[in-house]
Write a protein that holds these residues in place. Sequence first.
Motif, short mmCIF file in Angstrom:
data_model
loop_
_atom_site.label_atom_id
_atom_site.label_comp_id
_atom_site.label_asym_id
_atom_site.label_seq_id
_atom_site.Cartn_x
_atom_site.Cartn_y
_atom_site.Cartn_z
N CYS A 1 53.86 69.00 11.76
CA CYS A 1 54.72 69.83 10.93
C CYS A 1 54.86 71.25 11.50
CB CYS A 1 54.14 69.88 9.52
SG CYS A 1 55.29 70.47 8.27
N ARG B 1 54.89 61.81 6.03
CA ARG B 1 54.77 63.05 6.78
C ARG B 1 53.35 63.31 7.30
NH1 ARG B 1 57.93 68.17 4.55
NH2 ARG B 1 57.69 68.67 6.77
N LYS B 2 52.40 62.49 6.91
CA LYS B 2 51.04 62.68 7.41
C LYS B 2 50.96 62.51 8.93
CE LYS B 2 48.73 61.22 3.14
NZ LYS B 2 47.83 60.22 2.51
N LYS C 1 56.59 61.89 1.42
CA LYS C 1 55.44 62.80 1.57
C LYS C 1 54.31 62.12 2.32
CE LYS C 1 52.50 65.87 -1.16
NZ LYS C 1 52.17 66.36 -2.53
N THR C 2 54.04 60.86 2.01
CA THR C 2 52.98 60.14 2.70
C THR C 2 53.35 59.90 4.16
OG1 THR C 2 52.37 59.04 0.63
CG2 THR C 2 51.53 58.07 2.66
N ASP D 1 56.14 56.77 0.24
CA ASP D 1 57.12 57.81 -0.04
C ASP D 1 57.19 58.79 1.14
OD1 ASP D 1 54.94 59.60 -0.26
OD2 ASP D 1 54.82 59.33 -2.43
N ARG E 1 50.83 69.93 0.79
CA ARG E 1 52.20 70.21 0.34
C ARG E 1 53.20 70.38 1.49
NH1 ARG E 1 53.12 74.89 -2.64
NH2 ARG E 1 51.45 75.99 -1.53
N PHE E 2 52.69 70.39 2.73
CA PHE E 2 53.55 70.53 3.91
C PHE E 2 54.38 71.81 3.85
CE2 PHE E 2 52.77 66.00 3.29
CZ PHE E 2 52.22 65.67 4.52
#
Length: 299
Positions: free
Chosen positions: A61, A56-57, A53-54, A51, A263-264
């Motif tokens: 950021c 974005r690791k 969110k994953t 997904d 949560r970024f």
Amino acid sequence: MTSEKPHTPSPELDPPFTVRSPPLQSAPFVLCSPHSGRIYPKEFLAQSRLDAKTLRKSEDCFVDELFCGAAELGVPLIAARFPRAYLDVNREPYELDPELFADPLPDYANSQSVRVVGGLGTIARIVADGEEIYRSRLGVDEALARIERLYFPFHAALEALIASTKAQFGYCILIDCHSMPSAQTAQSNGPRPDFVLGDRFGAACDPRLTRFLRDTLATEGYDVQLNRPYAGGYITEHYGRPYRGVQALQMEINRALYLDEARFVATPGFNRIKGDLTRIAAMLFSEVPAMIERRAAAE
């Protein structure tokens, strides 16, 4: 129904990067944020088994926003809009993993680099914590299209900023801006520092500049390490040519200083870090040029 071919990079990434240029450049610095892009194309998300969110690791950021204050002092800042998980411009143009593609790679591809073997080539196979990105193998044409339409324009723009800075000041100092996860990896010992400065062990940047930035950060109360675990990636290595008038220095910021990594979202520390970076940049911009010019005159 769309007529867009599967290997055509998404119009969401047009333009592929932003450049904040001052009306008049006041210092011989260029800021670069290659990994802060956060536009995840719809077709990329559909291809991925992960997904958003994953994915974005792997993202640095908000690093571009952390350096906005420094750019406003009168230097250009280039930042990718595409995410690192989609295309990594801090690699050679064709560091491609044969395990990722359904058809043979071109002869000019570098499929044996340490970064490729680790799954983090120009088109990454994994995100930062080792999870596989794609549901199935990609076509080589798709990779070449991303490189042609995103990678090369980004580097052409970066090269132009470096060239114009050299033309105005006689030399250029490139700061490559990154962030690093705070979580410990199996290979690391002890806590992560607040900052890691990478100058390819002195090959990409005048060591006096590196030490000046280290000492300035330390005076602000930060824990700083040099070249370990990050000595600088392709951008630092490729552009850092002190004998040709280009100094390149990579800066890694510990994400725990400014980010909720689960949560970024920015934490209250964001404004402090941004303010400190802006103040430190002001010192660099005023003091480092004289340091470099004195050395050039002595030589």
